[in-house]
Design an enzyme around this catalytic site. Structure first.
Site, PDB file in Angstrom:
ATOM      1  N   LYS A  83       0.859  -1.189   0.000  1.00  0.00           N
ATOM      2  CA  LYS A  83       0.000   0.000   0.000  1.00  0.00           C
ATOM      3  C   LYS A  83       0.886   1.226   0.000  1.00  0.00           C
ATOM      4  O   LYS A  83       2.059   1.152   0.392  1.00  0.00           O
ATOM      5  CB  LYS A  83      -0.858  -0.012   1.270  1.00  0.00           C
ATOM      6  N   GLY A 183     -25.118   2.779   2.855  1.00  0.00           N
ATOM      7  CA  GLY A 183     -24.217   3.413   1.883  1.00  0.00           C
ATOM      8  C   GLY A 183     -24.563   3.002   0.468  1.00  0.00           C
ATOM      9  O   GLY A 183     -24.330   1.854   0.059  1.00  0.00           O
ATOM     10  N   GLY A 185     -23.397   4.173  -2.480  1.00  0.00           N
ATOM     11  CA  GLY A 185     -22.416   4.769  -3.393  1.00  0.00           C
ATOM     12  C   GLY A 185     -22.161   3.849  -4.576  1.00  0.00           C
ATOM     13  O   GLY A 185     -23.057   3.114  -5.021  1.00  0.00           O
ATOM     14  N   VAL A 187     -20.528   1.019  -4.970  1.00  0.00           N
ATOM     15  CA  VAL A 187     -20.770  -0.410  -4.754  1.00  0.00           C
ATOM     16  C   VAL A 187     -22.204  -0.647  -4.263  1.00  0.00           C
ATOM     17  O   VAL A 187     -22.921  -1.509  -4.790  1.00  0.00           O
ATOM     18  CB  VAL A 187     -19.764  -1.012  -3.745  1.00  0.00           C
TER      19      VAL A 187
HETATM   20  P1  NAD Z   1     -18.530   5.472  -2.331  1.00  0.00           P
HETATM   21  O1  NAD Z   1     -17.798   6.638  -1.746  1.00  0.00           O
HETATM   22  O2  NAD Z   1     -18.913   5.505  -3.764  1.00  0.00           O
HETATM   23  O3  NAD Z   1     -19.874   5.200  -1.485  1.00  0.00           O
HETATM   24  C1  NAD Z   1     -19.974   5.298  -0.097  1.00  0.00           C
HETATM   25  C2  NAD Z   1     -21.367   5.835   0.201  1.00  0.00           C
HETATM   26  O4  NAD Z   1     -21.592   5.764   1.614  1.00  0.00           O
HETATM   27  C3  NAD Z   1     -21.561   7.295  -0.215  1.00  0.00           C
HETATM   28  O5  NAD Z   1     -22.702   7.393  -1.040  1.00  0.00           O
HETATM   29  C4  NAD Z   1     -21.751   8.031   1.117  1.00  0.00           C
HETATM   30  O6  NAD Z   1     -22.649   9.134   1.014  1.00  0.00           O
HETATM   31  C5  NAD Z   1     -22.318   6.932   1.999  1.00  0.00           C
HETATM   32  N1  NAD Z   1     -22.148   7.132   3.436  1.00  0.00           N
HETATM   33  C6  NAD Z   1     -21.091   7.667   4.097  1.00  0.00           C
HETATM   34  N2  NAD Z   1     -21.316   7.639   5.422  1.00  0.00           N
HETATM   35  C7  NAD Z   1     -22.538   7.064   5.609  1.00  0.00           C
HETATM   36  C8  NAD Z   1     -23.318   6.735   6.745  1.00  0.00           C
HETATM   37  N3  NAD Z   1     -22.885   6.985   7.981  1.00  0.00           N
HETATM   38  N4  NAD Z   1     -24.515   6.142   6.560  1.00  0.00           N
HETATM   39  C9  NAD Z   1     -24.964   5.875   5.314  1.00  0.00           C
HETATM   40  N5  NAD Z   1     -24.262   6.166   4.187  1.00  0.00           N
HETATM   41  C10 NAD Z   1     -23.066   6.749   4.344  1.00  0.00           C
HETATM   42  O7  NAD Z   1     -17.622   4.204  -1.995  1.00  0.00           O
HETATM   43  P2  NAD Z   1     -17.687   2.754  -2.677  1.00  0.00           P
HETATM   44  O8  NAD Z   1     -16.649   2.695  -3.736  1.00  0.00           O
HETATM   45  O9  NAD Z   1     -19.099   2.410  -2.965  1.00  0.00           O
HETATM   46  O10 NAD Z   1     -17.143   1.841  -1.477  1.00  0.00           O
HETATM   47  C11 NAD Z   1     -17.960   1.542  -0.366  1.00  0.00           C
HETATM   48  C12 NAD Z   1     -17.147   0.782   0.673  1.00  0.00           C
HETATM   49  O11 NAD Z   1     -16.653  -0.428   0.098  1.00  0.00           O
HETATM   50  C13 NAD Z   1     -15.916   1.531   1.183  1.00  0.00           C
HETATM   51  O12 NAD Z   1     -15.721   1.188   2.533  1.00  0.00           O
HETATM   52  C14 NAD Z   1     -14.793   0.968   0.332  1.00  0.00           C
HETATM   53  O13 NAD Z   1     -13.547   1.034   0.997  1.00  0.00           O
HETATM   54  C15 NAD Z   1     -15.243  -0.476   0.183  1.00  0.00           C
HETATM   55  N6  NAD Z   1     -14.711  -1.125  -1.016  1.00  0.00           N
HETATM   56  C16 NAD Z   1     -14.961  -0.614  -2.252  1.00  0.00           C
HETATM   57  C17 NAD Z   1     -14.451  -1.252  -3.370  1.00  0.00           C
HETATM   58  C18 NAD Z   1     -14.725  -0.724  -4.762  1.00  0.00           C
HETATM   59  O14 NAD Z   1     -14.476  -1.458  -5.733  1.00  0.00           O
HETATM   60  N7  NAD Z   1     -15.244   0.476  -4.921  1.00  0.00           N
HETATM   61  C19 NAD Z   1     -13.696  -2.432  -3.235  1.00  0.00           C
HETATM   62  C20 NAD Z   1     -13.471  -2.963  -1.953  1.00  0.00           C
HETATM   63  C21 NAD Z   1     -13.993  -2.288  -0.847  1.00  0.00           C
END
Ligand code: NAD
Length: 354
Positions: A83, A183, A185, A187
């Protein structure tokens, strides 16, 4: 022109190499942790964060780098773990010169470490890094990369949820099942669509009201307030926002037999895996169920380059890994999170011939 980038080693037992890069011209202050390359080059994203001190940044980069070794080992990506972090405020510190210096730091490791996007690092930032080093993954499809990992992560989580339903209810169908997503977002929203398509009732919460409204009209998502999300009675709770949400305060209030979601580092401390076990809640270890994204990226490194079909067939093995872990956990009377760490350690040790 002489390069102003100064590269120094930091000694850390248990890590193959940790380097510090400081560049007076661009203001770069970064660390790269190469945890383990037994299974392949160490791949892990580049995070930018306003750490209070280098010590805090070192703690984080070591923890995250080791996590990547475990994640890649269980997902069988053929990669090791590492990392990188840039110490700085993403709102004020970002510049082209900074990312070019970061690229030179990555390049100095000659491919032992491969970088990618992560918190506060965008694909555009990675494209700048690419001008200084070829050791960058996950670039946009038009730049020769595997593109946005989120839909692949969501696919793996969806398959993992089905496996958990099968394990708990003896039937992996989503029809008539209720799933709460925290959440919505990149994913969480893709997961919500898949679950709704498969017949589940999907509840969800997000800090951003527009994301809720969009899914309400698209798939009939049932909105929940932030504070309801972890106590709502449901068949599956799928955390897809923040880490550390499974802790002493929240676990007693869960009303679900399954926790299976995408967010990283869900357990505040390892002992919270045991707390879930005592409550007889089936936990899909975060780095196993959310490996779809890294699996997709890892396919960039196969002979012949990226191929989506290969990525999908590897992601379809996530349920196999989860079932294996749930069996080990049951047989040994340990939390599923501990079973995942033990499996990862064994895979690396076997490859080292230990
Ligand atoms: P993202 O930033 O697109 O989505 C996160 C969402 O969570 C946002 O819409 C945000 O408004 C919402 N949020 C934040 N705090 C909140 C709360 N307290 N209650 C409800 N909603 C809340 O991120 P993502 O890419 O969708 O990733 C989501 C999670 O999965 C993260 O923890 C990330 O580390 C993990 N992850 C993502 C990937 C990937 O491929 N994107 C891979 C492995 C792990």
């Amino acid at each position: 022109m002489t390069d102003t980038l100064q590269i120094t080693d930091i000694s850390a037992p248990g890590y193959e190499r940790i380097v510090r890069g400081v560049d007076s011209a661009s203001g770069l202050h970064a660390l790269i942790a190469v945890h383990d390359t037994t299974l392949g080059p160490a791949l892990g994203g580049l995070r930018m964060w306003p750490y209070e001190s280098e010590e805090d940044a070192l703690f984080d980069v070591k923890r995250l780098g080791k996590g990547m070794t475990y994640k890649s080992a269980v997902a069988d990506t053929g990669l090791g773990g590492g990392k990188a972090v840039i110490i700085g405020d993403p709102k004020t510190t970002k510049s082209e010169a900074l990312y070019l210096a970061m690229g030179r730091l990555v390049d100095s490791l000659n491919g032992k470490y491969i970088t990618a996007e992560d918190v506060n690092t965008t694909l555009a930032d990675c494209a700048i890094i690419r001008r200084a080093t070829k050791y960058v993954s996950g670039l946009a499809r038009e730049d020769g990369g595997s593109g946005n990992p989120s839909p692949y992560t969501a696919y793996g989580v969806f398959l993992g949820i089905k496996a958990a339903l099968g394990h708990v209810f003896g039937d992996d169908s989503c029809k008539g099942r209720s799933v709460v997503i925290q959440g919505l977002g990149a994913v969480g929203s893709a997961l919500a669509r898949r679950l709704a398509d498969a017949g589940a009732t999907v509840y969800g919460a997000d800090r951003n009201a527009d994301k809720i409204a969009k899914l309400q009209s698209e798939i009939g998502l049932v909105p929940l307030a932030d504070e309801e999300v972890m106590t709502k009675e449901c068949d599956v709770f799928a955390p897809c926002a923040l880490g550390a949400i499974l802790n002493d305060d929240t676990i007693p209030g869960l009303h679900t037999p399954i926790v299976a979601g995408a967010a990283n580092n869900l357990l505040l401390e390892p002992r919270h895996g045991q707390m879930l076990r005592e409550r007889e809640i089936l936990y899909a270890p975060d780095y196993v169920i959310n490996a779809g994204g890294i699996i997709n990226v890892s396919v960039e490194f196969r002979d012949g380059g990226y191929d989506e079909d290969v990525a999908l067939s590897k992601i379809e093995r996530i349920p196999v890994a989860l079932k294996q872990l749930w069996t080990i956990a049951k047989e040994e009377g340990i939390p599923t999170s501990e079973a995942a760490d033990q499996l990862a350690q064994r895979i690396v040790a076997d490859a080292q011939g230990k």
